[in-house]
Scaffold this active site. Structure first.
Site, PDB file in Angstrom:
ATOM      1  N   GLU A  31       0.811  -1.226   0.000  1.00 37.05           N
ATOM      2  CA  GLU A  31       0.000   0.000   0.000  1.00 37.05           C
ATOM      3  C   GLU A  31       0.838   1.266   0.000  1.00 37.05           C
ATOM      4  O   GLU A  31       1.761   1.397   0.802  1.00 37.05           O
ATOM      5  CB  GLU A  31      -0.893  -0.058   1.252  1.00 37.05           C
ATOM      6  CG  GLU A  31      -1.818   1.112   1.455  1.00 37.05           C
ATOM      7  CD  GLU A  31      -2.877   0.778   2.506  1.00 37.05           C
ATOM      8  OE1 GLU A  31      -3.216  -0.411   2.692  1.00 37.05           O
ATOM      9  OE2 GLU A  31      -3.369   1.718   3.151  1.00 37.05           O
ATOM     10  N   GLU A  36      -5.559   6.522  -0.966  1.00 39.25           N
ATOM     11  CA  GLU A  36      -6.013   7.030   0.327  1.00 39.25           C
ATOM     12  C   GLU A  36      -5.838   8.556   0.396  1.00 39.25           C
ATOM     13  O   GLU A  36      -6.557   9.232   1.122  1.00 39.25           O
ATOM     14  CB  GLU A  36      -5.183   6.328   1.406  1.00 39.25           C
ATOM     15  CG  GLU A  36      -5.457   6.740   2.809  1.00 39.25           C
ATOM     16  CD  GLU A  36      -4.524   5.991   3.773  1.00 39.25           C
ATOM     17  OE1 GLU A  36      -4.135   4.829   3.493  1.00 39.25           O
ATOM     18  OE2 GLU A  36      -4.176   6.572   4.813  1.00 39.25           O
ATOM     19  N   HIS A  81     -10.074   3.233   2.741  1.00 38.20           N
ATOM     20  CA  HIS A  81      -9.255   3.507   3.928  1.00 38.20           C
ATOM     21  C   HIS A  81     -10.157   3.618   5.156  1.00 38.20           C
ATOM     22  O   HIS A  81     -11.219   4.234   5.105  1.00 38.20           O
ATOM     23  CB  HIS A  81      -8.506   4.823   3.750  1.00 38.20           C
ATOM     24  CG  HIS A  81      -7.917   5.334   5.028  1.00 38.20           C
ATOM     25  ND1 HIS A  81      -8.506   6.322   5.780  1.00 38.20           N
ATOM     26  CD2 HIS A  81      -6.814   4.953   5.713  1.00 38.20           C
ATOM     27  CE1 HIS A  81      -7.780   6.544   6.864  1.00 38.20           C
ATOM     28  NE2 HIS A  81      -6.753   5.737   6.848  1.00 38.20           N
ATOM     29  N   GLU A  93     -11.542  -2.123   5.654  1.00 37.13           N
ATOM     30  CA  GLU A  93     -10.483  -2.047   6.660  1.00 37.13           C
ATOM     31  C   GLU A  93     -11.133  -1.975   8.039  1.00 37.13           C
ATOM     32  O   GLU A  93     -12.236  -1.446   8.192  1.00 37.13           O
ATOM     33  CB  GLU A  93      -9.618  -0.797   6.404  1.00 37.13           C
ATOM     34  CG  GLU A  93      -8.417  -0.679   7.332  1.00 37.13           C
ATOM     35  CD  GLU A  93      -7.392   0.364   6.862  1.00 37.13           C
ATOM     36  OE1 GLU A  93      -7.734   1.214   6.026  1.00 37.13           O
ATOM     37  OE2 GLU A  93      -6.241   0.295   7.351  1.00 37.13           O
TER      38      GLU A  93
HETATM   39 MG   LIG Z   1      -3.120   3.316   4.295  1.00 35.30          MG
END
Ligand SMILES: [Mg+2]
Length: 389
Positions: free
Chosen positions: A239, A265, A315, A335
């Site tokens: 990432e 993100e 995110h 997430e």
């Molecule tokens: Mg991240």
């Protein structure tokens, strides 16, 4: 029904903070003379907006990115654009806010401020329609939302192993660790980053996805070599290896590795993601709905991604992202920042809102019968916050 008032509340955490063991690479890690490269990326405050209508609905939105600045933007620039408007015309109101601020906005703090308001408007729309936001976005595409455990900040290998093992036992089918050693630690640091990945992979076995967060902390040569070293560990993704503006270099990295690359993100709006698509930069988009332009933009980006076979794995957890994941075929999972002591600021939302989905066996559920976002503001246990209105 029109928008009557808009309140902004800055929740500033004054309670204890556990920072000692949360070391990870950041964009500042590449600079010389840095003693604390995490400092610009820890945040201990959160912005909440409350949009009230003339018939008594109150929509709640939030922004986690530089909330003190975002508050000023909402108060001085955006709120006056919305007062007196019908809250249901979300597409028009997004364009009004975006086009009115484009000279100095487009991305970053202004888009986070627009996002907070857009989320609140969709919350109102859900309350008016008596439907959860995900029903308005496309309805249920999954029985439940699989989530991955996102923490593993520690560089202590015993603690890392114990944490990974514990969260596997709680049923999480994926987990993400951080690059604990920055580029300035050189080859020795790279080996330690790889060692951390190896340890987590060996601890959780092959039936749990393992992901690595680089938080924009590296440059192209380092990233290329790191990816080579990581090839044996069957990572689900790596990432944000590079800065969000290094779009062309993400495309170059993709030529060198079979490991999926994720990011976004820190990208904004459907125009930003269209640039990523055109450059064939990433395999997975990770916008946060409270930065990217709210539900109005998230919905468009999900369509863009679906067209290209790109996955949407937003995110952060939080309800604003879970409504997107639930309603999009492009999104396989969410997430999950667990509720812990306050460490880097990602956890603060647990202390501000009631109604956030709690993982059971690694999965999250949304209530088909709860209208809007499904959140309320906590009214008790706020002694560790100073709330600035
Ligand atoms: Mg991240």
């Amino acid at each position: 029904m029109n928008i009557k008032s808009i309140k902004t509340k800055l929740y500033v955490w004054k309670g204890p903070v556990k920072t000692a063991d949360t070391i990870f690479a950041t964009p500042v890690s590449l600079l010389p003379f840095q003693t604390d490269a995490q400092a610009p990326y820890r945040f201990f405050s959160w912005l909440v907006v409350e949009v009230e209508t003339t018939d008594g609905h109150v929509g709640i939105g939030n922004a986690g990115l530089c909330p003190d600045v975002t508050k000023l933007i909402v108060d001085t620039r955006l709120a006056p654009l919305l007062i007196g408007e019908s809250p249901l015309h979300t597409e028009y109101l997004y364009e009004k806010m975006y086009r009115s601020t484009v000279a100095y906005g487009r991305k970053g703090a202004v888009m986070a401020a627009i996002s907070a308001l857009d989320i609140a408007l969709w919350d109102i729309k859900g309350q008016v329609m008596q439907q959860p936001v995900f029903m308005l976005l496309g309805g249920r595409t999954k029985e439940y939302i699989p989530s991955y455990y996102s923490r593993l900040y520690t560089r202590n290998l015993d603690d890392l192993q114990a944490e990974a093992s514990h969260y596997k036992s709680l049923g999480f089918k994926g987990m993400k660790l951080r690059c604990g050693y920055p580029l300035t630690d050189g080859l020795a640091g790279m080996k330690k980053n790889v060692e951390m990945v190896r340890l987590v992979r060996e601890t959780v076995g092959d039936d749990v996805d393992v992901m690595l967060e680089a938080y924009m902390g590296f440059n192209f040569p380092y990233a290329k070599r790191l990816l080579q070293e990581l090839e044996p560990y069957n990572l689900r993704w790596v990432e944000e290896l590079l800065l969000p503006d290094e779009i062309h270099l993400f495309n170059k990295l993709k030529q060198y590795t079979a490991i999926p690359l994720s990011g976004g993100e820190h990208e904004y709006g459907h125009f930003g993601f269209y640039d990523l698509v055109k450059a064939d930069a990433l395999d997975i988009f990770q916008f946060d709905t409270n930065r990217v332009g709210g539900f109005t933009q998230a919905q468009k980006i999900c369509t863009l991604a679906y067209n290209e076979g790109i996955e949407i794995i937003p995110h952060g957890g939080q309800m604003h992202n879970l409504h997107v994941v639930m309603s999009s075929f492009a999104s396989p999972m969410a997430e999950y920042f667990p509720k812990t002591e306050i460490e880097v600021g990602n956890e603060l939302f647990w202390y501000i809102f009631n109604g956030e989905a709690v993982a059971e066996d690694g999965n999250l559920q949304l209530d088909d019968k709860k209208p809007g976002m499904g959140l309320t503001l906590k009214t008790t246990d706020l002694r560790n916050f100073t709330i600035i209105q």
